[in-house]
Design a protein around this motif. Structure first.
Motif, PDB file in Angstrom:
ATOM      1  N   GLU A 112       0.823  -1.210   0.000  1.00  0.00           N
ATOM      2  CA  GLU A 112       0.000   0.000   0.000  1.00  0.00           C
ATOM      3  C   GLU A 112       0.856   1.259   0.000  1.00  0.00           C
ATOM      4  OE1 GLU A 112      -3.070   0.218  -0.467  1.00  0.00           O
ATOM      5  OE2 GLU A 112      -3.996  -1.675   0.125  1.00  0.00           O
ATOM      6  N   VAL A 113       1.936   1.230   0.804  1.00  0.00           N
ATOM      7  CA  VAL A 113       2.816   2.397   0.859  1.00  0.00           C
ATOM      8  C   VAL A 113       3.445   2.649  -0.503  1.00  0.00           C
ATOM      9  CG1 VAL A 113       4.921   3.324   1.898  1.00  0.00           C
ATOM     10  CG2 VAL A 113       3.222   2.191   3.327  1.00  0.00           C
ATOM     11  N   THR A 114       3.828   1.554  -1.181  1.00  0.00           N
ATOM     12  CA  THR A 114       4.448   1.700  -2.506  1.00  0.00           C
ATOM     13  C   THR A 114       3.467   2.340  -3.470  1.00  0.00           C
ATOM     14  OG1 THR A 114       5.849  -0.212  -2.099  1.00  0.00           O
ATOM     15  CG2 THR A 114       5.530   0.450  -4.394  1.00  0.00           C
ATOM     16  N   ARG A 115       2.206   1.928  -3.415  1.00  0.00           N
ATOM     17  CA  ARG A 115       1.222   2.502  -4.319  1.00  0.00           C
ATOM     18  C   ARG A 115       1.015   3.995  -4.020  1.00  0.00           C
ATOM     19  NH1 ARG A 115      -1.378  -1.398  -7.159  1.00  0.00           N
ATOM     20  NH2 ARG A 115      -1.119  -3.534  -6.432  1.00  0.00           N
ATOM     21  N   ILE A 116       0.936   4.342  -2.694  1.00  0.00           N
ATOM     22  CA  ILE A 116       0.770   5.764  -2.342  1.00  0.00           C
ATOM     23  C   ILE A 116       1.966   6.571  -2.797  1.00  0.00           C
ATOM     24  CG2 ILE A 116       0.585   7.374  -0.398  1.00  0.00           C
ATOM     25  CD1 ILE A 116      -0.998   5.181   1.071  1.00  0.00           C
ATOM     26  N   ALA A 117       3.179   6.029  -2.575  1.00  0.00           N
ATOM     27  CA  ALA A 117       4.388   6.740  -2.991  1.00  0.00           C
ATOM     28  C   ALA A 117       4.426   6.904  -4.496  1.00  0.00           C
ATOM     29  CB  ALA A 117       5.624   5.997  -2.482  1.00  0.00           C
ATOM     30  N   GLY A 118       4.071   5.835  -5.207  1.00  0.00           N
ATOM     31  CA  GLY A 118       4.091   5.930  -6.662  1.00  0.00           C
ATOM     32  C   GLY A 118       3.145   6.987  -7.175  1.00  0.00           C
ATOM     33  N   GLU A 119       1.921   7.039  -6.619  1.00  0.00           N
ATOM     34  CA  GLU A 119       0.957   8.049  -7.048  1.00  0.00           C
ATOM     35  C   GLU A 119       1.451   9.452  -6.736  1.00  0.00           C
ATOM     36  OE1 GLU A 119      -2.386   9.580  -8.810  1.00  0.00           O
ATOM     37  OE2 GLU A 119      -1.767   7.471  -8.742  1.00  0.00           O
ATOM     38  N   ALA A 120       2.068   9.629  -5.540  1.00  0.00           N
ATOM     39  CA  ALA A 120       2.567  10.954  -5.156  1.00  0.00           C
ATOM     40  C   ALA A 120       3.706  11.392  -6.078  1.00  0.00           C
ATOM     41  CB  ALA A 120       3.017  10.932  -3.701  1.00  0.00           C
ATOM     42  N   VAL A 121       4.647  10.474  -6.363  1.00  0.00           N
ATOM     43  CA  VAL A 121       5.774  10.827  -7.242  1.00  0.00           C
ATOM     44  C   VAL A 121       5.260  11.137  -8.647  1.00  0.00           C
ATOM     45  CG1 VAL A 121       7.861   9.928  -8.327  1.00  0.00           C
ATOM     46  CG2 VAL A 121       7.464   9.572  -5.877  1.00  0.00           C
ATOM     47  N   PHE A 122       4.291  10.368  -9.105  1.00  0.00           N
ATOM     48  CA  PHE A 122       3.718  10.623 -10.425  1.00  0.00           C
ATOM     49  C   PHE A 122       3.082  11.998 -10.478  1.00  0.00           C
ATOM     50  CE2 PHE A 122      -0.037  10.563 -13.188  1.00  0.00           C
ATOM     51  CZ  PHE A 122       0.544  10.313 -14.420  1.00  0.00           C
ATOM     52  N   ASN A 123       2.359  12.396  -9.417  1.00  0.00           N
ATOM     53  CA  ASN A 123       1.724  13.710  -9.394  1.00  0.00           C
ATOM     54  C   ASN A 123       2.751  14.832  -9.427  1.00  0.00           C
ATOM     55  OD1 ASN A 123      -0.884  12.711  -9.339  1.00  0.00           O
ATOM     56  ND2 ASN A 123      -1.001  12.697  -7.086  1.00  0.00           N
ATOM     57  N   VAL A 124       3.871  14.635  -8.740  1.00  0.00           N
ATOM     58  CA  VAL A 124       4.923  15.655  -8.783  1.00  0.00           C
ATOM     59  C   VAL A 124       5.477  15.762 -10.205  1.00  0.00           C
ATOM     60  CG1 VAL A 124       7.205  16.279  -7.927  1.00  0.00           C
ATOM     61  CG2 VAL A 124       5.504  15.366  -6.354  1.00  0.00           C
ATOM     62  N   TRP A 125       5.744  14.596 -10.849  1.00  0.00           N
ATOM     63  CA  TRP A 125       6.300  14.588 -12.221  1.00  0.00           C
ATOM     64  C   TRP A 125       5.331  15.216 -13.204  1.00  0.00           C
ATOM     65  CZ3 TRP A 125       4.388  11.758 -16.428  1.00  0.00           C
ATOM     66  CH2 TRP A 125       5.189  11.783 -17.564  1.00  0.00           C
ATOM     67  N   ARG A 126       4.011  14.941 -12.952  1.00  0.00           N
ATOM     68  CA  ARG A 126       3.006  15.369 -13.919  1.00  0.00           C
ATOM     69  C   ARG A 126       2.610  16.835 -13.754  1.00  0.00           C
ATOM     70  NH1 ARG A 126      -1.481  12.664 -16.275  1.00  0.00           N
ATOM     71  NH2 ARG A 126      -2.447  14.075 -17.802  1.00  0.00           N
ATOM     72  N   HIS A 127       2.476  17.319 -12.476  1.00  0.00           N
ATOM     73  CA  HIS A 127       1.849  18.628 -12.247  1.00  0.00           C
ATOM     74  C   HIS A 127       2.752  19.685 -11.607  1.00  0.00           C
ATOM     75  CE1 HIS A 127      -2.003  16.710 -13.153  1.00  0.00           C
ATOM     76  NE2 HIS A 127      -1.753  15.776 -12.214  1.00  0.00           N
ATOM     77  N   ALA A 128       3.817  19.298 -10.874  1.00  0.00           N
ATOM     78  CA  ALA A 128       4.492  20.259  -9.992  1.00  0.00           C
ATOM     79  C   ALA A 128       5.455  21.196 -10.681  1.00  0.00           C
ATOM     80  CB  ALA A 128       5.221  19.510  -8.881  1.00  0.00           C
ATOM     81  N   SER A 129       6.105  20.727 -11.797  1.00  0.00           N
ATOM     82  CA  SER A 129       7.185  21.504 -12.438  1.00  0.00           C
ATOM     83  C   SER A 129       8.245  21.869 -11.403  1.00  0.00           C
ATOM     84  CB  SER A 129       6.622  22.775 -13.090  1.00  0.00           C
ATOM     85  OG  SER A 129       5.666  22.461 -14.073  1.00  0.00           O
ATOM     86  N   ALA A 130       8.610  20.927 -10.544  1.00  0.00           N
ATOM     87  CA  ALA A 130       9.554  21.185  -9.459  1.00  0.00           C
ATOM     88  C   ALA A 130      10.983  21.007  -9.916  1.00  0.00           C
ATOM     89  CB  ALA A 130       9.259  20.246  -8.300  1.00  0.00           C
TER      90      ALA A 130
END
Length: 1023
Positions: free
Chosen positions: A903-921
């Motif tokens: 479950e943690v891996t799935r949450i981490a994966g979704e969070a990292v994907f959101n940063v890659w997709r939306h954050a422009s960090a």
């Protein structure tokens, strides 16, 4: 109406002789006008009181025929000695309390005892004490204590008694007493003579005076006074200065008129009081009186007070003036207290009358009538009979504007000026009626209301009337204001005003709500009305009322006046209310305001309560400044000297502490039995002037944070106490509000029982903590088991779905690609379409491979360190090389449960994907923490998240954040998404340790990824 019969009588009035002693004709009042209080056996007072003294603690100490007592003004307490201690006798004839609180006691059969710190030391004749009854003790200005017995003198020096005899030239005679003057001269009285010893000289010199059983005292002016059997009371010659001439002529007193004193006392005003050993009772003489006597005084020359006047017994010996100005007298039957009254009762005017009292003040005197006699009180003097009225009847007095005295009596109106009386017959219609009320208007016309009839006017000897009052009943009281208008009072809160403009009636609609009107007065130019329910004042044609609901004592007010200091006085059924004008203004302005006031009643010398229903004002102020009050039991006046404030703070004593029915001494700190939960403490204040008015406050430090107002109660009760160190503190105020802020204290310790002790409480606390921890861990284990069970169910479902997909979809797609491959293989190589078909088949193979990997992911759990897995997720996500990704790990690494890891891996994966997709960090920080809880925090410095998305928890049409929150809830964890103030966003996951980590020694039964088949590959990450 026909012309009335007018007769003018001119006569020289002769003051009728009355049986008034000499002392009643000076300006000082008599003993009967003092406030007298008695205590006898029914009040707990001991009989046979032979000695009195006041200690530094304020208590009154009594030497009696039944032992030693002390008195606080309320309760007599027989003094209890320490265990094993005993007085030499209970027949005590002398008591002296020293400033150190050391008490010396003399006995009827001889000998003395010292009472110090509860211990008794007795001295007898063999120890240097003179033989015979101990008369009294005296302490000279050098601090030397003298003991006087009928058989000799003794001095207490260096802890020993020494007999004083021939070495001091003491005569071999019966010793009567020793007096030590303020100048240090010691005066010795014997049965036949008088002697003195100068300061510093050890020799008694004879005065040569013939003095039998002489008693001496000293007044504040330094004069020594002597009283003996041959000559009575007189100032003593200056024998020390060799002047043997008596200031007054000494005369031989007849045996029946002897003034022989047992004891003297001098009050605060310098007035001499004494107990008469021959005639019984007490006497009082003011040396300041004028004119001064020229001869020695006999019993008939002084003011006396005996058993027939109210003294507790005919035989009285000790007399004492205390620190608060009271005079105390001990007798064979009890105790007496005399103190100056705030209100002085006039003893000449009878205390009862069938016709009511009336009063009027004129420039020459104050006039009073009881319906039988007319009395006159000259300035600063007592009232005396002046004229007998023509008829015994209700008689109302009035002072007219020209200074004459008017009253109606015997069928006529009488005008009294000096020694001249003018008699004017009443109208024929009302000649048999009593005058109800009289008032004089601004023109000098008298308005006379007759009982049960009409109102007539009298001017220059002529009557007119009856006057039309517009249907109003007969007035019950009358008055006139400063404008000359006449006022009448009626029942039911009604008054009427009559002037040149006509008549106006004021009722409750005009603010007058006093009930039946009992009094009218003009104070500072304003009209005041007193009644059954309060008082009212006229202001701008409207009355304002202060009722008994606002001032409880303003009830049945029939008289109003002002004291010399401007205070307003109200005479009512509760007593005389005295109120400051500022308080009155506040009370009139605010109906909810409760003003401060003083109340004079029987405790202050007021006889009875305000006279009601006799149509005459009951307060009047004379030309000498005395304010007079009419009551239902006589006439009295306000004593200017009695108003002095008592500035002596009440001394306080803690008497006892009672625990479980056992009374304990409070002489030292108190330790009570273990397990005590309740405590009763008795205390008192030795306020001897007005003990009933003492107010107390107390608190138990360690329990109370605020003071408890106990009022007059002298006992404090505490319950539900625990083991602790306490301090009881009590303070008190006297009748004039002077507080003893130091008060008295008592330290009380309640030791703990074993079950209340610290070690037992620590054991119970530790046991409770352990029990709570056990319950908590069991609960968490139960929760973890349920979560793992639900996750196992999910895994089984995932395996079923994976198996179904593999056996149906993937197998079917694989078979389809094989058919296409067979078809393609039969096509010529040079055919252009074959290449496109082969490329499509290759892509289908890739899709099949990817589907197989996905299905494998559904069936297999990830394994390995979460840090490595996250690094792999970052690497596969394919961030730009310019983006800095930092993965840190805090705490000791522990293996996550495989289901939690998934479950943690799935949450981490979704969070990292959101940063890659939306954050422009440009920078991403991933922090993994192992501690009491597992936490994962992912922070970026990108554009952040819309605050509305954070508030709602999702973006419309997207399911990433809701899915992450659902995964966190399944783990009993918390997922928080924040917008950072400096820019960017932060996602933090927290999972309880009991759920997050694998239990030590426990192997997971769930399938893992096989060796060589990692779910993610290691990624490069900068730590």
């Amino acid at each position: 109406m026909g012309k009335g019969v007018v007769a003018t009588l001119t006569a020289l009035l002769t003051i009728l002789p009355t049986c008034v002693p000499v002392h009643a004709q000076d300006r000082s009042h008599t003993i009967r006008q003092f406030h007298h209080m008695t205590w006898t056996a029914k009040d707990g007072a001991p009989p046979e009181i032979w000695a009195l003294d006041q200690g530094p603690d304020g208590f009154l100490w009594l030497g009696t025929g039944s032992g030693l007592y002390r008195f606080d003004g309320m309760t007599f307490e027989r003094y209890r000695l320490a265990p094993g201690e005993q007085l030499a006798s209970i027949d005590i004839t002398a008591v002296e309390v020293l400033p150190s609180n050391e008490i010396w006691i003399g006995y009827s059969d001889g000998g003395v005892s010292r009472l110090k710190d509860g211990r008794v030391t007795t001295f007898t004749e063999k120890d240097g004490i003179g033989p015979g009854m101990i008369v009294h003790f005296r302490q000279d200005r050098d601090g030397v204590l003298w003991a006087v017995s009928h058989g000799g003198l003794s001095r207490f020096l260096n802890g020993h008694w020494r007999s004083v005899g021939a070495d001091w030239d003491v005569p071999a005679d019966f010793i009567v007493g020793l007096f030590i003057a303020r100048d240090g001269v010691r005066w010795l009285s014997t049965a036949q003579g008088l002697y003195f010893a100068r300061p510093g000289v050890q020799r008694f010199e004879p005065t040569g005076a013939v003095a039998e059983h002489a008693t001496l005292t000293e007044t504040p002016d330094g004069r020594i006074w002597i009283a003996d059997r041959p000559h009575g009371l007189r100032p003593m010659p200056n024998y020390v200065g060799a002047d043997r001439r008596s200031p007054w002529k000494e005369r031989t007193v007849p045996s029946g008129n002897v003034l022989s004193l047992a004891s003297f006392a001098v009050d605060r005003q310098g007035v001499i009081w004494g107990t008469d050993r021959v005639n019984g009772g007490i006497f009082r003489f003011d040396p300041r009186r004028t004119p001064q006597p020229t001869h020695s005084l006999m019993a008939s020359d002084v003011d006396v007070f005996r058993r027939t006047d109210g003294l507790t017994a005919g035989r009285s010996i000790p007399i004492l003036s205390d620190r608060e100005g009271n005079i105390w007298v001990g007798t064979s039957a009890g105790l007496n207290r005399f103190r100056t009254s705030e209100i002085i009762h006039d003893v000449v005017v009878p205390p009862a009358t069938a016709y009511g009292y009336s009063i009027a003040t004129l420039p020459d005197a104050t006039y009073i009538t009881d319906g039988v006699w007319l009395y006159r009180a000259l300035p600063h003097e007592a009232a005396r009979r002046h004229v007998r009225l023509a008829a015994a009847a209700n008689t109302v007095l009035l002072r007219s504007r020209d200074g004459a005295l008017w009253y109606g009596n015997g069928g006529a109106m009488h005008r009294h000026v000096g020694s001249k009386i003018t008699r004017i017959a009443l109208p024929a219609q009302v000649r048999d009626r009593n005058v109800n009320a009289i008032a004089e208007d601004g023109t000098g016309t008298l308005w006379v209301a007759f009982e049960g009839s009409d109102v007539y006017q009298l001017k220059e000897g002529r009557w007119t009337g009856p006057i039309d009052l517009g249907g109003l009943p007969t007035p019950v009281i009358a008055g006139a204001d400063t404008t000359g208008a006449v006022w009448f009072g009626y029942a039911d809160s009604r008054v009427s005003r009559h002037d040149a403009a006509g008549m106006r009636v004021f009722t409750a609609r005009d603010g007058l709500t006093v009930g039946n009107v009992e009094g009218l007065a003009i104070l500072d130019g304003a009209v005041w009305v007193g009644g059954e329910l309060g008082v009212a004042r006229l202001d701008h044609e409207r009355f304002h009322t202060i009722g008994s609901n606002q001032v409880e004592a303003l009830f049945g007010v029939s008289g109003m006046g002002q004291a010399s200091d401007g205070d307003v006085l109200f005479n009512g059924l509760m007593g005389v209310v005295r109120m400051d004008t500022k308080e009155l203004r506040k009370a009139f302005a605010d109906p909810a305001y409760v003003p401060d006031y003083a109340l004079y009643d029987r405790r202050n010398g007021l006889p009875g309560v305000a006279q009601q229903g006799w149509h005459a004002p009951t307060v009047a102020t004379g030309i000498d400044g005395r304010t007079w009050f009419i009551s239902n039991t006589g006439v009295s006046f306000l004593n200017a000297d009695g108003r002095a404030r008592n500035l002596v703070p009440p001394p306080i004593a803690i008497l006892s502490a009672t625990v479980q029915g056992v009374t304990h001494s409070t002489a030292s700190p108190l330790t009570v039995p273990k397990g005590t939960t309740s405590l009763t403490i008795a205390y008192t204040a030795a306020a001897l002037r007005a003990p009933e008015s003492v107010r107390f406050r107390y608190r138990l430090e360690g329990l109370d944070t605020a003071w408890t107002d106990a009022g007059g109660h002298r006992e404090a009760v505490f319950s539900n106490l625990g083991p602790k160190q306490y301090r009881f503190r009590v303070i008190a105020a006297n009748e004039d509000g002077v507080w003893n802020e130091d008060g008295a204290t008592l330290d009380v310790e309640i030791p703990p029982t074993f079950l209340q002790s610290g070690p037992f409480k620590a054991f119970v606390g530790a046991t409770l903590v352990a029990l709570l921890w056990f319950v908590y861990t069991q609960r968490m284990r139960s929760v973890a088991r349920r979560i793992h069970g639900r996750m196992a169910e999910r895994l089984e479902e995932r395996e079923r779905i994976a198996r179904a997909l593999h056996d149906t979809l993937l197998q079917s797609v694989q078979a389809l690609t094989l058919h296409f491959q067979f078809a393609v293989d039969k096509l010529p190589v040079e055919l252009p379409a074959r290449g496109a078909l082969e490329e499509a088949i290759d892509r289908a193979d890739a899709v099949i491979a990817e589907g197989r990997d996905r299905i494998q992911g559904l069936r297999l759990l990830r394994d390995g360190a979460i840090e490595d897995i996250i690094a792999g997720i970052v690497q596969r996500q394919g961030f730009d090389a310019a983006v800095e990704v930092v993965v840190t790990c805090n705490g000791t690494q522990r293996a996550l449960d495989l289901l939690v890891l998934d479950e943690v891996t799935r949450i981490a994966g979704e969070a990292v994907f959101n940063v890659w997709r939306h954050a422009s960090a440009t920078r991403i920080a991933i922090d993994v923490s192992h501690g009491t809880n597992f936490s994962l925090r992912i922070t970026d410095n990108g554009v952040g998240i819309d605050p509305d998305v954070v508030t709602r928890g999702e973006r419309e049409g997207h399911f990433g954040l809701p899915g992450m929150r659902e995964s966190a809830r399944r783990l009993r964890g918390v997922l928080e998404v924040r917008c950072l103030p400096e820019g960017g966003a932060e996602v933090e996951l927290t999972v309880p340790a009991s759920i997050a980590y694998q239990a030590r020694g426990r192997r997971s039964t769930f399938p893992r990824a096989p060796e060589g088949h990692p779910v993610v590959a290691p990624a490069k990450a900068r730590a």
